[in-house]
Design a protein around this motif. Structure first.
Motif, PDB file in Angstrom:
ATOM      1  N   CYS A 190      13.503  -2.079  -7.315  1.00 50.31           N
ATOM      2  CA  CYS A 190      12.549  -1.136  -6.712  1.00 50.31           C
ATOM      3  C   CYS A 190      11.113  -1.493  -7.085  1.00 50.31           C
ATOM      4  N   MET A 191      10.903  -1.896  -8.336  1.00 47.16           N
ATOM      5  CA  MET A 191       9.557  -2.292  -8.746  1.00 47.16           C
ATOM      6  C   MET A 191       9.059  -3.488  -7.951  1.00 47.16           C
ATOM      7  N   VAL A 192       9.905  -4.507  -7.817  1.00 45.55           N
ATOM      8  CA  VAL A 192       9.512  -5.709  -7.082  1.00 45.55           C
ATOM      9  C   VAL A 192       9.207  -5.369  -5.627  1.00 45.55           C
ATOM     10  N   ILE A 193      10.089  -4.602  -4.996  1.00 42.44           N
ATOM     11  CA  ILE A 193       9.888  -4.240  -3.596  1.00 42.44           C
ATOM     12  C   ILE A 193       8.630  -3.403  -3.420  1.00 42.44           C
ATOM     13  N   GLY A 194       8.452  -2.403  -4.280  1.00 44.73           N
ATOM     14  CA  GLY A 194       7.274  -1.553  -4.185  1.00 44.73           C
ATOM     15  C   GLY A 194       5.981  -2.317  -4.396  1.00 44.73           C
ATOM     16  N   LEU A 195       5.955  -3.188  -5.392  1.00 43.81           N
ATOM     17  CA  LEU A 195       4.748  -3.962  -5.672  1.00 43.81           C
ATOM     18  C   LEU A 195       4.410  -4.908  -4.527  1.00 43.81           C
ATOM     19  N   LEU A 196       5.424  -5.576  -3.978  1.00 43.40           N
ATOM     20  CA  LEU A 196       5.162  -6.494  -2.869  1.00 43.40           C
ATOM     21  C   LEU A 196       4.676  -5.744  -1.636  1.00 43.40           C
ATOM     22  N   GLN A 243       5.753   3.549  -1.585  1.00 44.87           N
ATOM     23  CA  GLN A 243       5.568   2.350  -2.404  1.00 44.87           C
ATOM     24  C   GLN A 243       5.281   2.720  -3.856  1.00 44.87           C
ATOM     25  N   HIS A 244       4.451   3.736  -4.063  1.00 39.81           N
ATOM     26  CA  HIS A 244       4.172   4.192  -5.427  1.00 39.81           C
ATOM     27  C   HIS A 244       5.425   4.769  -6.081  1.00 39.81           C
ATOM     28  N   ARG A 245       6.226   5.478  -5.313  1.00 38.93           N
ATOM     29  CA  ARG A 245       7.468   6.024  -5.872  1.00 38.93           C
ATOM     30  C   ARG A 245       8.420   4.907  -6.286  1.00 38.93           C
ATOM     31  N   LEU A 246       8.525   3.882  -5.465  1.00 37.23           N
ATOM     32  CA  LEU A 246       9.398   2.760  -5.813  1.00 37.23           C
ATOM     33  C   LEU A 246       8.945   2.111  -7.119  1.00 37.23           C
ATOM     34  N   ILE A 247       7.656   1.935  -7.264  1.00 37.02           N
ATOM     35  CA  ILE A 247       7.131   1.291  -8.474  1.00 37.02           C
ATOM     36  C   ILE A 247       7.358   2.173  -9.698  1.00 37.02           C
ATOM     37  N   MET A 248       6.978   3.440  -9.596  1.00 38.74           N
ATOM     38  CA  MET A 248       7.048   4.325 -10.772  1.00 38.74           C
ATOM     39  C   MET A 248       8.481   4.677 -11.143  1.00 38.74           C
ATOM     40  N   TRP A 249       9.272   5.084 -10.155  1.00 36.09           N
ATOM     41  CA  TRP A 249      10.663   5.424 -10.446  1.00 36.09           C
ATOM     42  C   TRP A 249      11.451   4.187 -10.863  1.00 36.09           C
ATOM     43  N   GLY A 250      11.143   3.050 -10.254  1.00 34.84           N
ATOM     44  CA  GLY A 250      11.810   1.811 -10.645  1.00 34.84           C
ATOM     45  C   GLY A 250      11.519   1.437 -12.083  1.00 34.84           C
ATOM     46  N   PHE A 251      10.236   1.545 -12.460  1.00 36.59           N
ATOM     47  CA  PHE A 251       9.859   1.246 -13.846  1.00 36.59           C
ATOM     48  C   PHE A 251      10.551   2.209 -14.808  1.00 36.59           C
ATOM     49  N   GLY A 252      10.555   3.484 -14.456  1.00 38.98           N
ATOM     50  CA  GLY A 252      11.199   4.473 -15.316  1.00 38.98           C
ATOM     51  C   GLY A 252      12.683   4.213 -15.484  1.00 38.98           C
ATOM     52  N   ILE A 280      17.278   3.481   0.441  1.00 39.33           N
ATOM     53  CA  ILE A 280      15.850   3.155   0.381  1.00 39.33           C
ATOM     54  C   ILE A 280      15.328   2.817   1.770  1.00 39.33           C
ATOM     55  N   GLY A 281      16.142   2.131   2.547  1.00 40.88           N
ATOM     56  CA  GLY A 281      15.743   1.753   3.899  1.00 40.88           C
ATOM     57  C   GLY A 281      15.569   2.931   4.837  1.00 40.88           C
ATOM     58  N   ARG A 282      16.091   4.106   4.469  1.00 36.96           N
ATOM     59  CA  ARG A 282      15.903   5.311   5.276  1.00 36.96           C
ATOM     60  C   ARG A 282      14.498   5.911   5.092  1.00 36.96           C
ATOM     61  N   SER A 283      13.761   5.473   4.059  1.00 36.97           N
ATOM     62  CA  SER A 283      12.451   6.051   3.757  1.00 36.97           C
ATOM     63  C   SER A 283      11.350   5.300   4.506  1.00 36.97           C
ATOM     64  N   GLU A 284      10.155   5.859   4.471  1.00 36.10           N
ATOM     65  CA  GLU A 284       9.000   5.275   5.157  1.00 36.10           C
ATOM     66  C   GLU A 284       8.364   4.224   4.242  1.00 36.10           C
ATOM     67  N   LEU A 285       8.945   3.030   4.250  1.00 32.40           N
ATOM     68  CA  LEU A 285       8.536   2.002   3.303  1.00 32.40           C
ATOM     69  C   LEU A 285       7.110   1.520   3.520  1.00 32.40           C
ATOM     70  N   HIS A 286       6.572   1.733   4.712  1.00 30.28           N
ATOM     71  CA  HIS A 286       5.222   1.253   4.996  1.00 30.28           C
ATOM     72  C   HIS A 286       4.144   2.184   4.449  1.00 30.28           C
ATOM     73  N   THR A 287       4.538   3.337   3.877  1.00 28.59           N
ATOM     74  CA  THR A 287       3.553   4.288   3.372  1.00 28.59           C
ATOM     75  C   THR A 287       3.276   4.058   1.883  1.00 28.59           C
ATOM     76  N   ILE A 288       2.025   4.289   1.491  1.00 26.20           N
ATOM     77  CA  ILE A 288       1.618   4.106   0.092  1.00 26.20           C
ATOM     78  C   ILE A 288       2.404   5.035  -0.826  1.00 26.20           C
ATOM     79  N   CYS A 289       2.685   6.237  -0.361  1.00 27.24           N
ATOM     80  CA  CYS A 289       3.413   7.213  -1.173  1.00 27.24           C
ATOM     81  C   CYS A 289       4.775   6.679  -1.599  1.00 27.24           C
TER      82      CYS A 289
END
Length: 338
Positions: free
Chosen positions: A239-245, A189-198, A178-187
Motif C-alpha cells: 500500500c505504501m509503494v502504490i500510494g507513493l507512486l 493516496q494519503h490513506r494508502l501511504i499512512m495506513w500502509g505504513f501503520g 483497493i481497486g474499488r476505491s478512487e485511486l486517482h484522488t489525493i485522499c
C-alpha cells in the motif's frame, strides 16, 4: 477511469524485487550480514505480495468477466507448470489459483472482499495449527520431495508451497478491494501511504512479545511460513509503494523517468519468464549456480538485468502495445468478436 500509469510502474518495481530474490535463491547465495543481504531480505515476500495485490487492483479496474478470468487462470496455470520444471519457486501457477478464488468475488463489495481476505488468513492459521508445515520440504536444499504426486502438489499449492493459496490469495482479494476505491484522488493516496505504513510497523511487534521460537517464527513477518502478520506487513508495504507512486507520479513524469518504469511494467509476464529463462539461464551456463557468488555480486547482476529489462520494455513499446506472452494470452483466452 483513465489508465493509472503509476500502477504499471509499481508492477515493474515489484518485478525488480522478485528478480533480486529469485536470483539469490537460484544462485544459492549464502547470507553475509552485509547491505546486499539486508536488501534482499527486506524484499523477500514483499515484492511478490505487491505483484499479487496489483493483480487484484487490475481485476477491479478492468471489470473483467468471470469466464475470461478463469480462462486466463488456465493459461497461467499451464505456463506455470512448464516454468516449474526450470525454476521450482514459480509463482504463475499459484497466480492461476488466486484468480479462481478472485472469480468467486468479482461482484463482491469492498467490505466483502476484506472479510474474504480475513477468512483466508484465518483458514491458513487453522491449517498451520492442524498440519505439519514442513511436510514435503527438504529445507537444506529448498526442494519439495513429493511435488509431482497429487497429494504433494495439492499440499504445496494450497498449504505450504512458496506462495500457497492459504494465505496468499488474501493479497488478491485485498488488491480487488483497493481497486474499488478512487485511486486517482489525493485522499485515497494519503490513506494508502499512512495506513500502509501503520500496518507495516504494527506487524513487527507481535514476534517481539513472545519467546517460544516457533511462535516467534509464525508471528513474525517472514514469508516462510506465511503467518498473519506477514500478510499484514506485505499488505502495508504494498500500500505504501502504490500510494507513493500514485502521489508522486506527476513529478516522476516531469522528470522524464516514467516511460522507463511503465513500459516494462506493461510486459511484466513476459519479463517474469525471461528473468528465469535468460537471467537465471545465463548464470547456469556460466556455472554460477553453485553458491560461489557473493550477495553483492548477485545484487549487481540482478540490478543489471532489471536495467536491461527496462530498456527492452522501452524498445518493445515503440512497435507493440502488449508483450509477447501478454499478447499470446489475450489471443488464446479472449473470444473473438463475431
Amino acid at each position: 477511469m483513465k489508465r493509472l500509469e503509476a500502477l504499471d510502474a509499481a508492477r515493474f518495481l515489484a518485478f525488480c524485487g522478485m528478480v533480486l530474490v529469485n536470483f539469490r535463491i537460484a544462485a544459492q547465495v549464502a547470507p553475509d550480514g552485509g547491505w546486499a543481504t539486508a536488501l534482499v531480505d527486506a524484499l523477500e515476500g514483499r515484492a511478490a505480495a505487491l505483484f499479487v495485490i496489483l493483480a487484484g487492483i487490475g481485476i477491479s479496474l478492468s471489470h473483467i468477466a468471470a469466464p475470461l478470468l478463469l480462462r486466463r487462470a488456465l493459461f497461467l496455470f499451464g505456463l506455470g507448470l512448464i516454468n516449474m520444471n526450470v525454476f521450482g519457486a514459480d509463482i504463475l501457477h499459484f497466480y492461476a489459483l488466486y484468480f479462481v478464488v478472485g472469480a468467486a468475488f468479482l461482484t463482491a463489495s469492498a467490505r466483502s472482499l476484506w472479510l474474504g481476505a480475513l477468512g483466508i488468513v484465518g483458514l491458513a492459521v487453522l491449517a498451520n495449527l492442524t498440519f505439519d508445515y514442513s511436510n514435503g520440504w527438504n529445507w537444506a536444499t529448498l526442494t519439495y520431495n513429493d511435488l509431482w504426486t497429487l497429494p504433494g502438489f495439492l499440499r504445496n499449492a494450497v498449504f505450504n508451497g512458496w506462495h500457497p493459496v492459504l494465505p496468499w490469495a488474501a493479497f488478491l482479494l485485498i488488491g480487488m478491494a483497493i481497486g474499488r476505491s478512487e485511486l486517482h484522488t489525493i485522499c485515497i493516496q494519503h490513506r494508502l501511504i499512512m495506513w500502509g505504513f501503520g500496518a507495516a510497523v504494527l506487524a513487527m511487534f507481535p514476534s517481539m512479545l513472545v519467546t517460544d521460537p516457533d511462535l516467534v517464527t509464525y508471528l513474525g513477518t517472514e514469508s516462510i511460513p506465511p503467518g498473519p502478520f506477514y500478510i499484514l506487513a506485505g499488505t502495508g508495504s504494498a500500500c505504501m509503494v502504490i500510494g507513493l507512486l500514485l502521489k508522486l507520479w506527476p513529478k516522476l513524469k516531469r522528470l522524464g523517468v516514467a516511460p522507463a518504469l511503465t513500459a516494462p511494467g506493461r510486459i511484466s509476464l513476459t519479463l517474469y519468464v525471461a528473468h528465469i529463462l535468460i537471467g537465471i539461464g545465463a548464470l547456469e551456463e556460466a556455472g554460477l549456480l553453485d553458491g560461489s557468488l557473493s550477495p553483492v555480486q548477485i545484487v549487481f547482476y540482478a540490478l543489471g538485468f532489471c536495467v536491461l529489462s527496462s530498456l527492452a520494455g522501452l524498445l518493445w513499446s515503440r512497435w507493440f502495445t502488449r508483450g509477447p506472452l501478454e499478447g499470446l494470452m489475450r489471443r488464446i483466452t479472449q473470444p473473438r468478436a463475431a
